[in-house]
Design an enzyme around this catalytic site. Sequence first.
Site, short mmCIF file in Angstrom:
data_model
loop_
_atom_site.label_atom_id
_atom_site.label_comp_id
_atom_site.label_asym_id
_atom_site.label_seq_id
_atom_site.Cartn_x
_atom_site.Cartn_y
_atom_site.Cartn_z
N LYS A 182 0.79 -1.30 0.04
CA LYS A 182 0.04 0.08 -0.06
C LYS A 182 0.66 1.25 0.08
O LYS A 182 0.74 2.28 -0.79
CB LYS A 182 -0.81 0.11 1.37
N ARG A 237 -8.82 1.70 9.00
CA ARG A 237 -8.64 -0.13 9.25
C ARG A 237 -9.74 -0.74 9.98
O ARG A 237 -9.57 -1.83 10.25
CB ARG A 237 -7.50 0.22 10.18
N ARG A 269 11.85 -2.86 11.01
CA ARG A 269 10.78 -2.31 11.97
C ARG A 269 10.66 -3.76 13.15
O ARG A 269 10.51 -4.42 12.78
CB ARG A 269 9.56 -2.12 11.48
P1 ADP Z 1 2.31 -1.71 3.15
O1 ADP Z 1 2.37 -0.29 3.25
O2 ADP Z 1 0.94 -2.35 2.44
O3 ADP Z 1 2.62 -2.31 4.50
P2 ADP Z 1 4.90 -1.63 1.56
O4 ADP Z 1 4.66 -0.67 0.56
O5 ADP Z 1 5.73 -1.15 2.74
O6 ADP Z 1 3.43 -2.41 2.23
O7 ADP Z 1 5.63 -3.10 1.20
C1 ADP Z 1 5.78 -4.09 1.95
C2 ADP Z 1 7.33 -4.49 1.47
O8 ADP Z 1 7.17 -5.21 0.21
C3 ADP Z 1 8.37 -3.36 1.38
O9 ADP Z 1 9.85 -3.95 1.71
C4 ADP Z 1 8.49 -3.12 -0.46
O10 ADP Z 1 9.50 -2.60 -0.66
C5 ADP Z 1 8.07 -4.66 -1.04
N1 ADP Z 1 7.05 -4.57 -1.85
C6 ADP Z 1 6.00 -3.69 -2.33
N2 ADP Z 1 5.30 -4.04 -3.23
C7 ADP Z 1 6.01 -5.11 -3.86
C8 ADP Z 1 5.69 -5.67 -5.27
N3 ADP Z 1 4.91 -5.30 -6.05
N4 ADP Z 1 6.59 -6.79 -5.25
C9 ADP Z 1 7.70 -7.11 -4.44
N5 ADP Z 1 7.93 -6.43 -3.27
C10 ADP Z 1 7.03 -5.19 -2.97
P1 ADP Z 2 1.79 -1.33 7.42
O1 ADP Z 2 2.40 -0.66 6.30
O2 ADP Z 2 2.87 -2.43 7.51
O3 ADP Z 2 0.51 -1.97 7.13
P2 ADP Z 2 1.09 0.77 9.01
O4 ADP Z 2 2.68 1.52 8.96
O5 ADP Z 2 0.36 1.31 8.19
O6 ADP Z 2 1.88 -0.77 8.73
O7 ADP Z 2 1.10 0.56 10.45
C1 ADP Z 2 1.68 0.25 11.60
C2 ADP Z 2 0.96 0.21 12.96
O8 ADP Z 2 0.41 1.62 13.30
C3 ADP Z 2 -0.18 -0.71 12.78
O9 ADP Z 2 0.06 -1.88 13.04
C4 ADP Z 2 -1.15 -0.29 13.95
O10 ADP Z 2 -0.66 -0.44 15.23
C5 ADP Z 2 -0.92 1.48 13.69
N1 ADP Z 2 -2.06 2.08 12.90
C6 ADP Z 2 -1.82 2.57 11.56
N2 ADP Z 2 -2.68 3.12 11.06
C7 ADP Z 2 -3.85 2.83 11.92
C8 ADP Z 2 -5.25 2.88 11.83
N3 ADP Z 2 -5.86 3.61 11.06
N4 ADP Z 2 -5.81 2.39 13.01
C9 ADP Z 2 -5.40 1.70 14.11
N5 ADP Z 2 -4.04 1.75 14.04
C10 ADP Z 2 -3.21 2.22 13.09
#
Ligand code: ADP
Ligand code: ADP
Length: 214
Positions: free
Chosen positions: A13, A88, A160
């Site tokens: 995302k 969320r 992280r």
């Molecule tokens: P989210 O915001 O949904 O938690 P991220 O954008 O941080 O996800 O992506 C999670 C991990 O996967 C990161 O290390 C990112 O560089 C990698 N990643 C994101 N999109 C892809 C993809 N299409 N193919 C492979 N790796 C990806």
């Molecule tokens: P990811 O990109 O891996 O999905 P985020 O960076 O979006 O993770 O979120 C990290 C953490 O921050 C979540 O696991 C949660 O604890 C908190 N968080 C982020 N957004 C929200 C939300 N909209 N509601 C509740 N908790 C949140």
Amino acid sequence: MRIIMLGAPGAGKGTQAKKIAERYKIPHISTGDIFRANIKNETELGKKAKAYMDQGMLVPDELTISLVMDRFKEPDAENGYVLDGFPRTIPQAESLDAALREDGSQIDHAVNVDVPDGAIIERMSGRRACVNCGATYHLQYAAPKKEGVCDHCGDGLILRDDDKPETVEKRLKVYHDQTQPLIEYYAQKGVLKEVDGTQGLEEVFSQITAVLGE
Ligand code: ADP
Ligand code: ADP
Ligand code: ZN
């Protein structure tokens, strides 16, 4: 254009939201980034949020909703944004709808980046984040130019704490229980756009620009 990113933790995302923000010239609003900035600056909100985040739990709605509502009032968000990590929960989505109704606006697209759980652990264990600017990398799929160093600001990259496998499993469970129902919620509103998140970064982005259709 007002866009929401849906999908499991690690689905991509954030990666796609940054590209959308650049392409469509709208701000990228990430609640995770806002919480992490508060933790770094040792604010009261940061202290409260950290306790939940470290355990892979969601920060309570009372803390999260007001935070996002304040962010919306900033001038750069007037003509749209891409929301990453919010809503969320159903109550968060309902609060967002109520706030938008007051302004006579609405969400245009809810983009669901679909990645099965099996692929998530690999994505998360290879994710590296910049401690300073929040940029994200992947050891294999989106490596920085120099190992362990952020391309944007030169600071160090870390895994992280909440990306360790035990916490990722917890976060996936929380996702299925509390966040996945939003897919149906936005489908019923007629704004859901599904993309296959298992493809490469650029391929996923082309699917997104195709569904956004602008
Ligand atoms: P989210 O915001 O949904 O938690 P991220 O954008 O941080 O996800 O992506 C999670 C991990 O996967 C990161 O290390 C990112 O560089 C990698 N990643 C994101 N999109 C892809 C993809 N299409 N193919 C492979 N790796 C990806
Ligand atoms: P990811 O990109 O891996 O999905 P985020 O960076 O979006 O993770 O979120 C990290 C953490 O921050 C979540 O696991 C949660 O604890 C908190 N968080 C982020 N957004 C929200 C939300 N909209 N509601 C509740 N908790 C949140
Ligand atoms: Zn950086």
